[in-house]
Scaffold this active site. Structure first.
Site, PDB file in Angstrom:
ATOM      1  N   CYS A 104       0.764  -1.134   0.068  1.00  0.00           N
ATOM      2  CA  CYS A 104      -0.041  -0.086   0.174  1.00  0.00           C
ATOM      3  C   CYS A 104       1.055   1.102  -0.221  1.00  0.00           C
ATOM      4  CB  CYS A 104      -0.724   0.418   1.658  1.00  0.00           C
ATOM      5  SG  CYS A 104      -1.543   1.442   1.403  1.00  0.00           S
ATOM      6  N   CYS A 120       0.408   3.581   2.593  1.00  0.00           N
ATOM      7  CA  CYS A 120       0.497   2.957   3.386  1.00  0.00           C
ATOM      8  C   CYS A 120       1.890   4.181   4.244  1.00  0.00           C
ATOM      9  CB  CYS A 120       0.074   1.809   3.817  1.00  0.00           C
ATOM     10  SG  CYS A 120      -1.595   1.280   4.540  1.00  0.00           S
TER      11      CYS A 120
END
Length: 255
Positions: free
Chosen positions: A53, A56
């Site tokens: 991600c 993230c």
């Protein structure tokens, strides 16, 4: 030790002595202890992330920096959702990064996506205790009568302070003061034994059976005897194997 987010592999994990470490890796198996239980004493920020991600990887270091700045007053719990799908399901997370703040076992705030650093910092700082809350905690932790009285001047209905001061009153034989103080807060498992001891005026710690047996025949017609019977059971507590039996005997006698 966790490999962490890209660009940082030195996350602090676990605890050492009395030092609270601010970032921990959490799994489905450790969530109860590391997050739910810990949130009773310190706010916990839960970061749902995954190695693939991109947002993230952006948000992670910002969160860590904001939490580090609290000097242990907030803990960051990192959850790799690929490895721990149970936590993601529990939060019903539809996308990541997803961040939640938990206090006393309850989610109190959260956001989804990689917010700017300023907003992340504000999010974390909103979990910090106010100066008044910090002062209350200090006074309650001190535990002496003067400190607890000061705490109740700040917050007259603070349950922790009321319970602690009422217990001190009972220990000192100031039972009427203890009962009056307990009226400030709702009855609970914490207050009942203290109120029972105050009403009895003593702690019958050596001959429960004789006292309960003597009261049992009077409980139906005598309100005072019934209250004394119940109060002794409160002092015995559920851990005493006789408590459940005497409660059944009381029920049979009354009905």
């Amino acid at each position: 030790m966790s490999q962490g987010y890209a660009g940082r592999g030195d996350f602090v994990v676990g605890s050492v002595g009395s030092v609270r470490l601010m970032t921990i890796d959490v799994t489905d198996a450790t969530f109860g202890t590391d997050v739910l239980e810990q949130s009773a004493t310190v706010p916990v920020v839960i970061d749902l992330w995954a190695p693939w991600c991109g947002p993230c990887r952006t948000l992670g270091p910002i969160l860590e920096q904001a939490v580090d700045a609290t000097d242990g007053q907030v803990v960051l719990a990192k959850v790799n959702v690929d490895e721990n799908p149970g936590i993601a399901r529990a939060f019903q997370a539809q996308s990541i990064p997803a961040v939640y703040a938990m206090q006393n076992g309850q989610v109190v705030n959260g956001f989804v996506g990689a917010l700017p650093e300023r907003e992340v910092t504000q999010f974390v700082e909103s979990l910090l205790p106010t100066p008044t809350q910090s002062r209350l905690a200090e006074l309650i932790a001190a535990g002496d009568e003067a400190s607890l009285r000061q705490a109740l001047e700040i917050e007259p209905g603070n349950e922790d302070a009321v319970v602690a001061l009422a217990a001190l009153y009972v220990q000192g034989g100031r039972n009427d003061e203890a009962l009056a103080l307990l009226e400030r807060i709702p009855e609970s498992e914490r207050t009942r034994p203290i109120a029972a001891a105050a009403r009895l005026g003593f702690t019958p710690d050596d001959d429960y059976d004789a006292q309960l047996s003597g009261l049992l025949g009077r409980v139906k017609a005598d309100d005072d005897a019934r209250q004394q019977f119940v109060d002794i059971l409160e002092l015995m507590g559920p851990a005493d194997p006789r408590t459940a039996d005497y409660r059944k005997r009381l029920t049979r006698e009354l009905y």
